[in-house]
Write an enzyme that holds these catalytic residues in place. Structure first.
Site, PDB file in Angstrom:
ATOM      1  CG  HIS A  47      -0.267  -0.134   2.537  1.00 23.77           C
ATOM      2  ND1 HIS A  47      -0.734  -0.923   3.548  1.00 23.77           N
ATOM      3  CD2 HIS A  47       0.855   0.437   3.017  1.00 23.77           C
ATOM      4  CE1 HIS A  47       0.072  -0.826   4.600  1.00 23.77           C
ATOM      5  NE2 HIS A  47       1.051  -0.003   4.290  1.00 23.77           N
ATOM      6  CG  HIS A  64       0.861   3.875   7.819  1.00 22.74           C
ATOM      7  ND1 HIS A  64      -0.237   3.174   7.414  1.00 22.74           N
ATOM      8  CD2 HIS A  64       1.936   3.201   7.337  1.00 22.74           C
ATOM      9  CE1 HIS A  64       0.154   2.107   6.722  1.00 22.74           C
ATOM     10  NE2 HIS A  64       1.462   2.105   6.664  1.00 22.74           N
ATOM     11  CG  HIS A  73       8.763  -1.682   3.593  1.00 27.35           C
ATOM     12  ND1 HIS A  73       7.859  -2.660   3.904  1.00 27.35           N
ATOM     13  CD2 HIS A  73       8.184  -0.515   3.970  1.00 27.35           C
ATOM     14  CE1 HIS A  73       6.771  -2.105   4.441  1.00 27.35           C
ATOM     15  NE2 HIS A  73       6.949  -0.802   4.504  1.00 27.35           N
ATOM     16  CD  GLU A  90       3.362  -1.854   6.210  1.00 27.07           C
ATOM     17  OE1 GLU A  90       3.345  -0.657   6.536  1.00 27.07           O
ATOM     18  OE2 GLU A  90       3.586  -2.217   5.037  1.00 27.07           O
TER      19      GLU A  90
END
Lengths: 287, 113
Positions: free
Chosen positions: A12, A59, A192, A239
């Site tokens: 996303h 977030h 990431h 995530e």
């Protein structure tokens, strides 16, 4: 009875929202990612899900460190997309499915979870980007139920806990008496890391292991702790928990219909994976 | 003993307490009016959020690693980076001591692992 028709898992990355806003889908940098969507949209047009249940991470838009829930379930009539502070365009509000929200809340509490229950919830790019990728005209033909998994403040719930959460959510959805088709979304990932001197870390081997497990079953991933996932997938690669929970909600026959894995978008190994789900085999066995 | 992961600060309770004011300020940047107020008078805005000396020095230095050391969390710091016009590759390059080009190449190289 409600039926889970599949899981669509997708990165996303905020930059996706900006690329959509600027119409960059066919630029060489973006094409490998956006090319994965036409077949997914064809499948959506054919299968017509009524409700989308999101496993996602906030977030720092809806939740702050003053009260940080490990798991939170939205039970709102409407979800508003709000300014996140750095320029991602907002999208039209999305209708909720409060009856299913409460079905899920009741079910998972019965199964030993203690979710925060939200009647107001702003949603960020973890919800808005997948929605725009699925329905580029921003006319939402679905309602949603967002389930937030803490990925900000350690200790984070690990793969085993998120697997069990997914199981409990799947059970609750399938016990919902409405005749509705439910699609699950695992939003985020894959590997990431944005912060620290290891920024830019990507782990293709681990991502591949996870993508394979999404097809055959994610139970083997429960041997890892949350910190193992930080080490293997990067600080924000946690995530992955959203993917694990979504997959764990499906206990029938699972078939992989689509997979894209592309390095990099922004600082992330991007991935899109579509799995269909049917309980046909189990029904046949029972008969 | 806490587990060490190379080049990574685990944002656990201690960090969350240490960085609370800094992260709270960054959280306020979800509101465009607050972003404007910060840009108009950074010192006054930091006073309002009671930033510690270490946090102020980290912000003044522009070093993301120092902001993390001062308790900054990646998800909230991202909002500050947005105000300062820094993208994730700029931040990645800065933290790893690389040029932006070299950092982008590092990302690409990992596709060939």
């Amino acid at each position: 009875m409600a039926r889970i028709i599949g899981t669509l898992s997708t990165s996303h990355i905020p930059a996706i929202g900006n690329a959509i806003a600027k119409g960059l889908q066919n630029e060489p940098y973006w094409k490998p990612f956006f090319d994965s969507w036409p077949p997914v949209r064809e499948w959506l047009a054919r299968e017509k899900p009524d409700v989308v249940v999101f496993f996602y991470n906030d977030h720092g838009l809806n939740f702050f460190l003053d009260k940080m829930p490990t798991f939170a379930v939205g039970a709102c009539a409407e979800y508003v997309s709000e300014d996140e502070g750095w320029g991602i365009p907002t999208i039209p509000s999305v209708r909720g499915e409060p009856k299913l929200s409460w079905q899920i809340i009741n079910g998972i509490v019965e199964d030993g979870f203690d979710p925060v229950m939200c009647q107001e919830m702003a949603v960020d790019h973890a919800i808005t980007n997948p929605l725009l990728l699925m329905f580029p005209d921003a006319k939402w033909p679905v309602t949603i139920v967002p389930i937030a998994i803490n990925s900000i403040q350690h200790p984070l719930p690990g793969p085993k806990r998120c697997f069990d959460l997914g199981r409990a959510v799947g059970k609750a959805i399938e016990a919902w008496p409405e005749d509705k088709k439910v699609l699950l979304i695992g939003s985020g990932g894959l590997s990431h890391q944005l912060d620290g001197s290891r920024a830019g870390f990507i782990n293709k081997a681990f991502d591949t292991e996870c993508l394979e497990a999404m097809v055959s079953g994610v139970e083997p991933l429960t041997k890892y702790s949350a910190l193992d996932v930080v080490e293997k997938a990067g600080a924000q690669g946690v995530e992955l928990m959203c993917w694990i929970a979504a997959r764990a909600a499906m206990q029938g026959d699972v078939k992989e219909l689509h997979r894209t894995y592309h390095i990099p978008i922004s600082n992330t190994a991007s991935a899109v994976q579509l799995l269909s789900h049917s309980r046909a085999a189990e029904t046949a066995k029972a008969a | 003993m806490a587990r060490e992961i190379e080049g990574t600060t685990i944002f656990e309770g201690g960090q969350a307490m240490k960085g609370y004011q800094l992260n709270k300020m960054c959280f306020s940047f979800n509101d465009p009016e607050n972003r404007k107020a910060f840009l108009a008078d950074q010192a006054a805005y930091m006073d309002k959020y009671k930033l510690t000396k270490e946090q102020r020095d980290a912000l003044a230095s522009g070093s993301v690693l120092k902001m993390i050391e001062a308790g900054g969390n990646a998800y909230y710091l991202a909002k500050l980076a947005g105000i300062l016009g820094l993208g994730v590759q700029d931040i990645g390059a800065q933290q790893t001591g690389m040029t932006v080009e070299a950092f982008k190449q590092k990302l690409l190289d990992q596709a060939r692992q």
